[in-house]
Design a protein around this motif. Structure first.
Motif, PDB file in Angstrom:
ATOM      1  N   ARG A  17       0.843  -1.197   0.000  1.00  0.00           N
ATOM      2  CA  ARG A  17       0.000   0.000   0.000  1.00  0.00           C
ATOM      3  C   ARG A  17       0.876   1.244   0.000  1.00  0.00           C
ATOM      4  O   ARG A  17       0.392   2.344  -0.203  1.00  0.00           O
TER       5      ARG A  17
ATOM      6  N   SER B 168      -0.970  -4.733   2.913  1.00  0.00           N
ATOM      7  CA  SER B 168      -2.248  -5.391   3.156  1.00  0.00           C
ATOM      8  C   SER B 168      -2.048  -6.873   2.868  1.00  0.00           C
ATOM      9  O   SER B 168      -1.144  -7.249   2.122  1.00  0.00           O
TER      10      SER B 168
ATOM     11  N   ARG C   2      -8.819  -6.358   4.762  1.00  0.00           N
ATOM     12  CA  ARG C   2      -8.012  -5.983   3.602  1.00  0.00           C
ATOM     13  C   ARG C   2      -7.327  -4.620   3.764  1.00  0.00           C
ATOM     14  O   ARG C   2      -6.760  -4.086   2.836  1.00  0.00           O
TER      15      ARG C   2
ATOM     16  N   THR D  20      -4.647  -1.756   5.679  1.00  0.00           N
ATOM     17  CA  THR D  20      -3.210  -1.732   5.962  1.00  0.00           C
ATOM     18  C   THR D  20      -2.934  -2.397   7.305  1.00  0.00           C
ATOM     19  O   THR D  20      -3.673  -2.206   8.272  1.00  0.00           O
TER      20      THR D  20
END
Length: 148
Positions: free
Chosen positions: A12, A52, A87, A89
């Motif tokens: 991410r 993630s 889903r 961070t």
């Protein structure tokens, strides 16, 4: 040939580091910080991994401490369950139990993710009378009742 479930990660943040094992048979995958942060004595901070994860259904991820941080610096990992349907961070909450500030640097290994199998069960509520009809040897005896 043994077929192993996969655990899938995505970055991410471009500085995120893909988790890996310290040794081939290590239980945990090392999670690394993407930020620099000082944790004051007797306080805690939430540190981003920039990752993630997709954990297989029937499993969950347990964010566990790195023993070296615990022993050498008094750093504890807190709040460690990652559900298979999460889903967002991955963050790691680190608690500094020492009297000295602790600096987390970008790229530092701060925790480990251990993938554990779990049974997802449905809660069922019954009356106290029905509940008490299923006795056990221990019964209501709580903390310390089975010995020191």
């Amino acid at each position: 040939m043994e077929i192993k479930p996969s655990i899938i990660f995505t970055k991410r943040d471009p500085e995120a580091i893909c988790p890996k094992r310290g040794t081939p048979y290590a239980a945990g995958l090392d999670l690394s910080s993407i930020e620099e942060r000082t944790i004051a004595p007797r306080s805690q901070e939430m540190i981003s991994t920039g990752l993630s994860v997709m954990i297989p259904h029937g499993y969950y991820g347990r964010v566990a401490p790195r023993s070296g941080l615990s022993v050498k610096h008094g750093i504890e990992t807190m709040a460690g369950v990652v559900d298979s349907d999460y889903r967002g961070t991955l963050f790691v909450i680190l608690r500094n139990h020492s009297d000295d500030p602790f600096v987390v640097h970008k790229g530092d290994r701060i925790a480990q993710l251990i993938c554990e199998q779990c049974l997802v069960v449905e809660p069922t509520l019954i009356s106290s009378d029905e509940f008490d009809k299923v006795p056990t040897e221990r019964g209501e005896k709580g903390f310390g009742s089975t010995g020191v």
